[in-house]
Every structure is written in structure tokens, then in C-alpha cells.
Design a protein around this motif. Structure first.
Motif, PDB file in Angstrom:
ATOM      1  N   LEU A 131     -10.275   2.327  10.486  1.00 35.28           N
ATOM      2  CA  LEU A 131      -9.987   3.018  11.735  1.00 35.28           C
ATOM      3  C   LEU A 131      -8.620   3.696  11.683  1.00 35.28           C
ATOM      4  O   LEU A 131      -8.480   4.867  12.081  1.00 35.28           O
ATOM      5  CB  LEU A 131     -10.034   2.032  12.900  1.00 35.28           C
ATOM      6  N   GLU A 132      -7.620   2.993  11.177  1.00 34.73           N
ATOM      7  CA  GLU A 132      -6.262   3.545  11.089  1.00 34.73           C
ATOM      8  C   GLU A 132      -6.221   4.787  10.204  1.00 34.73           C
ATOM      9  O   GLU A 132      -5.597   5.802  10.544  1.00 34.73           O
ATOM     10  CB  GLU A 132      -5.313   2.484  10.550  1.00 34.73           C
ATOM     11  N   SER A 133      -6.911   4.715   9.081  1.00 30.12           N
ATOM     12  CA  SER A 133      -6.925   5.831   8.139  1.00 30.12           C
ATOM     13  C   SER A 133      -7.638   7.045   8.718  1.00 30.12           C
ATOM     14  O   SER A 133      -7.154   8.180   8.627  1.00 30.12           O
ATOM     15  CB  SER A 133      -7.602   5.384   6.842  1.00 30.12           C
TER      16      SER A 133
ATOM     17  N   HIS B  77       0.831  -1.207   0.000  1.00 33.70           N
ATOM     18  CA  HIS B  77       0.000   0.000   0.000  1.00 33.70           C
ATOM     19  C   HIS B  77       0.870   1.264   0.000  1.00 33.70           C
ATOM     20  O   HIS B  77       0.447   2.316  -0.501  1.00 33.70           O
ATOM     21  CB  HIS B  77      -1.038  -0.013   1.123  1.00 33.70           C
ATOM     22  N   ARG B  78       2.098   1.158   0.487  1.00 32.43           N
ATOM     23  CA  ARG B  78       3.011   2.306   0.423  1.00 32.43           C
ATOM     24  C   ARG B  78       3.522   2.525  -1.001  1.00 32.43           C
ATOM     25  O   ARG B  78       3.726   3.671  -1.417  1.00 32.43           O
ATOM     26  CB  ARG B  78       4.171   2.100   1.391  1.00 32.43           C
ATOM     27  N   LEU B  79       3.731   1.445  -1.741  1.00 31.72           N
ATOM     28  CA  LEU B  79       4.150   1.577  -3.138  1.00 31.72           C
ATOM     29  C   LEU B  79       3.013   2.141  -3.989  1.00 31.72           C
ATOM     30  O   LEU B  79       3.242   2.953  -4.890  1.00 31.72           O
ATOM     31  CB  LEU B  79       4.608   0.220  -3.679  1.00 31.72           C
ATOM     32  N   VAL B  80       1.792   1.742  -3.681  1.00 31.74           N
ATOM     33  CA  VAL B  80       0.630   2.317  -4.365  1.00 31.74           C
ATOM     34  C   VAL B  80       0.508   3.797  -4.015  1.00 31.74           C
ATOM     35  O   VAL B  80       0.179   4.629  -4.866  1.00 31.74           O
ATOM     36  CB  VAL B  80      -0.653   1.550  -3.992  1.00 31.74           C
ATOM     37  N   ASN B  81       0.787   4.138  -2.774  1.00 31.51           N
ATOM     38  CA  ASN B  81       0.789   5.534  -2.334  1.00 31.51           C
ATOM     39  C   ASN B  81       1.742   6.356  -3.202  1.00 31.51           C
ATOM     40  O   ASN B  81       1.401   7.442  -3.697  1.00 31.51           O
ATOM     41  CB  ASN B  81       1.199   5.601  -0.859  1.00 31.51           C
ATOM     42  N   LEU B  82       2.926   5.812  -3.402  1.00 31.43           N
ATOM     43  CA  LEU B  82       3.940   6.507  -4.203  1.00 31.43           C
ATOM     44  C   LEU B  82       3.463   6.730  -5.636  1.00 31.43           C
ATOM     45  O   LEU B  82       3.554   7.847  -6.170  1.00 31.43           O
ATOM     46  CB  LEU B  82       5.237   5.690  -4.205  1.00 31.43           C
TER      47      LEU B  82
ATOM     48  N   LEU C 284      -5.799   2.500   2.877  1.00 29.73           N
ATOM     49  CA  LEU C 284      -4.516   2.914   3.459  1.00 29.73           C
ATOM     50  C   LEU C 284      -3.586   3.605   2.462  1.00 29.73           C
ATOM     51  O   LEU C 284      -2.499   4.040   2.840  1.00 29.73           O
ATOM     52  CB  LEU C 284      -3.794   1.693   4.042  1.00 29.73           C
ATOM     53  N   HIS C 285      -4.000   3.746   1.225  1.00 24.73           N
ATOM     54  CA  HIS C 285      -3.037   4.130   0.192  1.00 24.73           C
ATOM     55  C   HIS C 285      -2.539   5.572   0.290  1.00 24.73           C
ATOM     56  O   HIS C 285      -1.580   5.926  -0.398  1.00 24.73           O
ATOM     57  CB  HIS C 285      -3.615   3.876  -1.206  1.00 24.73           C
ATOM     58  N   GLN C 286      -3.162   6.402   1.140  1.00 25.17           N
ATOM     59  CA  GLN C 286      -2.658   7.768   1.294  1.00 25.17           C
ATOM     60  C   GLN C 286      -2.110   8.036   2.697  1.00 25.17           C
ATOM     61  O   GLN C 286      -1.965   9.197   3.104  1.00 25.17           O
ATOM     62  CB  GLN C 286      -3.756   8.774   0.951  1.00 25.17           C
TER      63      GLN C 286
END
Length: 217
Positions: free
Chosen positions: A181-183, A113-118, A147-149
Motif C-alpha cells: 500500500l505504501e509503495s 530498505h533505504r540502503l538497498v535503494n542506494l 519498498l526498495h525504490q
């Protein structure tokens, strides 16, 4: 990249006791060789030092790793993609989606999800594809969408995130609800007015657990 050497190194650093512990932690879903993060970092450092094409993203290597039944291979693939993240291009988005769906787990999804964020930061129009993921039946695509952002703070696309949250409100799966919840909690810190407005409109649709965590009840 040298996949044959990677297989040799995997056997070299194998630890049966650690493997058993790692398999238990992952609910015995995957087989492990027992390489901890230190050993994996050493192996990948050696791999990258032998890379004859440092300016090229070797998807054949990544996909070969992903096909294997030993979980560390997926970790190596993600270590490699993380090291080469500056080479990711728009055309790689579909490949990341395939990795998310194939051999899923929280351990790999936390990196994916961090790579998708990028990629979505570089190519904002990909946000509409991620929005479509939030309507998918696949919980890992939904988790990635939610979570992608993460970590964008004030630069998060609040309109897009509101749509994604709404699409996930009624999904009963813990995987999706915990991501939601995390987001929400993270954006509460950087965009409190936006989150308050969202909760005013949709708070009663949140699960009791999330409402309790957000002090709505």
C-alpha cells in the motif's frame, strides 16, 4: 571502529525505564538497554571521531554488532552503515541481505530498505536480485523488495515495481500488504498513469483494505 568502547558506552547511557518502554513497543521481541536516539547519536559520533580508517567500511564491526542480543547494537550497526553509505559497493549487497533476514524488525528494515535503494540505484542489475526477493517466503525480503525504490519519484523503475507488486499481491501477511500500500500510494504521486494502469489490471486482486484505502471500493 572500537567495539569494546561501544559496549562501555552502551552501559554508560543505559536507562532501565526507557528500556522497558522500548521492549514493550517492539512486542518484547528484543532486549534493550534504553538508549534513545539522542544518546545513540552521541555514542556513534564519538565512535566515528575515533575511526582510524575513515575510507574503509568495517564490516567486522557491523557483523559483531548484529550478533549481539541487545537491540541497540543493531541500531549502531545501521547508524554506522548510514554514515558510511557512500562506501557501499556491489559486493556488499549479499551482506545487506543477511542483515535483513537475521534479527529482523520494522525498526531495522526501515533503514535497510533505504540502503538497498542506494545500491540498486548505483547498480541497476541488482534489481533482478531484489525481484527474486519478492518471490521469497521471507516477509522481510518481500517488504524490502516492495519498498526498495521509495523516494525515487519519476526515476523509479516502473516495470520492475509492477513485477514486484504482482508477486506480492496474494501474500496475506500484514507486513507485506502494508508495504504494498505504501509503495503504490507513493508512486501514485509521481507516476499516476502507470499506477492507474496497474490498478486497472490488478486492482481486483488487492486486499479489501488496500482497495478501500486506494478508493477502489
Amino acid at each position: 571502529m572500537n567495539f569494546k568502547q561501544l559496549c562501555t558506552d552502551l552501559s554508560k547511557y543505559a536507562n532501565r525505564q526507557k528500556a522497558s518502554e522500548m521492549e514493550h513497543l517492539m512486542g518484547n521481541t528484543y532486549r534493550f538497554k534504553g538508549l534513545d536516539s539522542t544518546a545513540r547519536a552521541k555514542v556513534m559520533e564519538e565512535q566515528l571521531s575515533m575511526d582510524k580508517e575513515p575510507d574503509k567500511l568495517d564490516w567486522e564491526f557491523v557483523e559483531c554488532c548484529w550478533e549481539q542480543n541487545i537491540r541497540e547494537f543493531q541500531y549502531f550497526a545501521l547508524q554506522y552503515l548510514t554514515a558510511k553509505r557512500d562506501l557501499l559497493q556491489k559486493k556488499d549487497f549479499a551482506k545487506l541481505k543477511k542483515l535483513i533476514v537475521d534479527k529482523p524488525g520494522w525498526d531495522t528494515n526501515n533503514i535497510l530498505h533505504r540502503l538497498v535503494n542506494l545500491l540498486t540505484a548505483l547498480y541497476p542489475d541488482l534489481g533482478q536480485k531484489v525481484l527474486a526477493w519478492s518471490k521469497s517466503d521471507d516477509p522481510w525480503l518481500k517488504r524490502t523488495a516492495v519498498l526498495h525504490q521509495m523516494d525515487r519519484g519519476v526515476y523509479a523503475d516502473q516495470e520492475l515495481m509492477a513485477e514486484i507488486w504482482v508477486n506480492c499481491l496474494n501474500d496475506p501477511r500484514d507486513l507485506v500488504q502494508m508495504a504494498l500500500l505504501e509503495s503504490v500510494k507513493e508512486l501514485q504521486e509521481s507516476k499516476p498513469d502507470f499506477v492507474q494502469d496497474f490498478l486497472s489490471q490488478h486492482g481486483d486482486q488487492l486486499s479489501p483494505y488496500i482497495r478501500l484505502e486506494l478508493k477502489l471500493i
